[in-house]
Design a protein around this motif. Sequence first.
Motif, mmCIF file in Angstrom:
data_model
loop_
_atom_site.group_PDB
_atom_site.id
_atom_site.type_symbol
_atom_site.label_atom_id
_atom_site.label_comp_id
_atom_site.label_asym_id
_atom_site.label_seq_id
_atom_site.Cartn_x
_atom_site.Cartn_y
_atom_site.Cartn_z
ATOM 1 N N LEU A 58 52.419 -39.838 40.518
ATOM 2 C CA LEU A 58 51.508 -38.786 40.116
ATOM 3 C C LEU A 58 51.047 -37.728 41.522
ATOM 4 C CD1 LEU A 58 49.319 -40.449 37.484
ATOM 5 C CD2 LEU A 58 51.005 -38.881 37.392
ATOM 6 N N LEU A 59 50.654 -38.314 42.641
ATOM 7 C CA LEU A 59 50.700 -37.526 43.927
ATOM 8 C C LEU A 59 51.706 -36.790 43.941
ATOM 9 C CD1 LEU A 59 48.712 -37.145 46.441
ATOM 10 C CD2 LEU A 59 50.028 -39.103 47.174
ATOM 11 N N PHE A 60 52.830 -37.359 44.150
ATOM 12 C CA PHE A 60 54.014 -36.573 44.237
ATOM 13 C C PHE A 60 54.151 -35.400 43.505
ATOM 14 C CE2 PHE A 60 58.604 -35.439 43.493
ATOM 15 C CZ PHE A 60 59.062 -35.303 44.855
ATOM 16 N N ILE A 61 53.918 -35.586 42.034
ATOM 17 C CA ILE A 61 53.970 -34.542 40.946
ATOM 18 C C ILE A 61 52.925 -33.202 41.481
ATOM 19 C CG2 ILE A 61 53.653 -33.813 38.670
ATOM 20 C CD1 ILE A 61 55.142 -36.837 38.078
ATOM 21 N N ALA A 62 51.894 -33.951 41.822
ATOM 22 C CA ALA A 62 50.622 -32.815 41.959
ATOM 23 C C ALA A 62 51.166 -32.060 43.286
ATOM 24 C CB ALA A 62 49.582 -33.572 42.283
ATOM 25 N N MET A 63 51.696 -32.792 44.338
ATOM 26 C CA MET A 63 51.787 -31.952 45.630
ATOM 27 C C MET A 63 52.951 -31.031 45.353
ATOM 28 S SD MET A 63 51.715 -34.859 48.806
ATOM 29 C CE MET A 63 52.805 -36.130 47.857
ATOM 30 N N ARG A 64 53.940 -31.199 44.445
ATOM 31 C CA ARG A 64 55.041 -30.388 44.195
ATOM 32 C C ARG A 64 54.578 -29.162 43.154
ATOM 33 N NH1 ARG A 64 58.901 -28.810 46.367
ATOM 34 N NH2 ARG A 64 60.306 -28.888 44.747
ATOM 35 N N GLU A 65 53.996 -29.606 42.117
ATOM 36 C CA GLU A 65 53.734 -28.631 40.920
ATOM 37 C C GLU A 65 52.537 -27.822 41.154
ATOM 38 O OE1 GLU A 65 55.988 -27.999 38.619
ATOM 39 O OE2 GLU A 65 57.402 -29.550 39.573
ATOM 40 N N VAL A 66 51.163 -28.538 41.689
ATOM 41 C CA VAL A 66 50.020 -28.099 41.691
ATOM 42 C C VAL A 66 50.100 -27.357 43.230
ATOM 43 C CG1 VAL A 66 47.625 -28.247 41.832
ATOM 44 C CG2 VAL A 66 49.022 -29.557 40.044
ATOM 45 N N TRP A 67 50.213 -27.878 44.254
ATOM 46 C CA TRP A 67 49.809 -27.529 45.624
ATOM 47 C C TRP A 67 51.173 -26.689 46.142
ATOM 48 C CZ3 TRP A 67 47.803 -32.997 46.546
ATOM 49 C CH2 TRP A 67 46.518 -33.069 45.960
#
Length: 87
Positions: A58-67
């Motif tokens: 989920l951290l990886f997805i947040a870094m890619r998609e959100v940030w």
Amino acid sequence: MRIKQTSDKGYGQIYVGVVNWVLMAVTVALTLFFGKSDNLAAAYGIAVSLTMLMTSILLFIAMREVWQWDLWISSSVAGVVTAASDF
């Protein structure tokens, strides 16, 4: 569902009897289902490991998609977090 405030001064401290009874029933059922404490300890270890892995994903997805971080930076950070969760 009946909800009780446990304190007049402490905000957010509540007691929900139904939830406590359900938790008790599930705990007793799991204890009887696993039989030995070794089996229960193994299941707990697997659950903790999977939770840490899911958090890293989920951290990886947040870094890619959100940030909008680059792939290699996101992969590096998520990899470090995943590796550090083993310690």
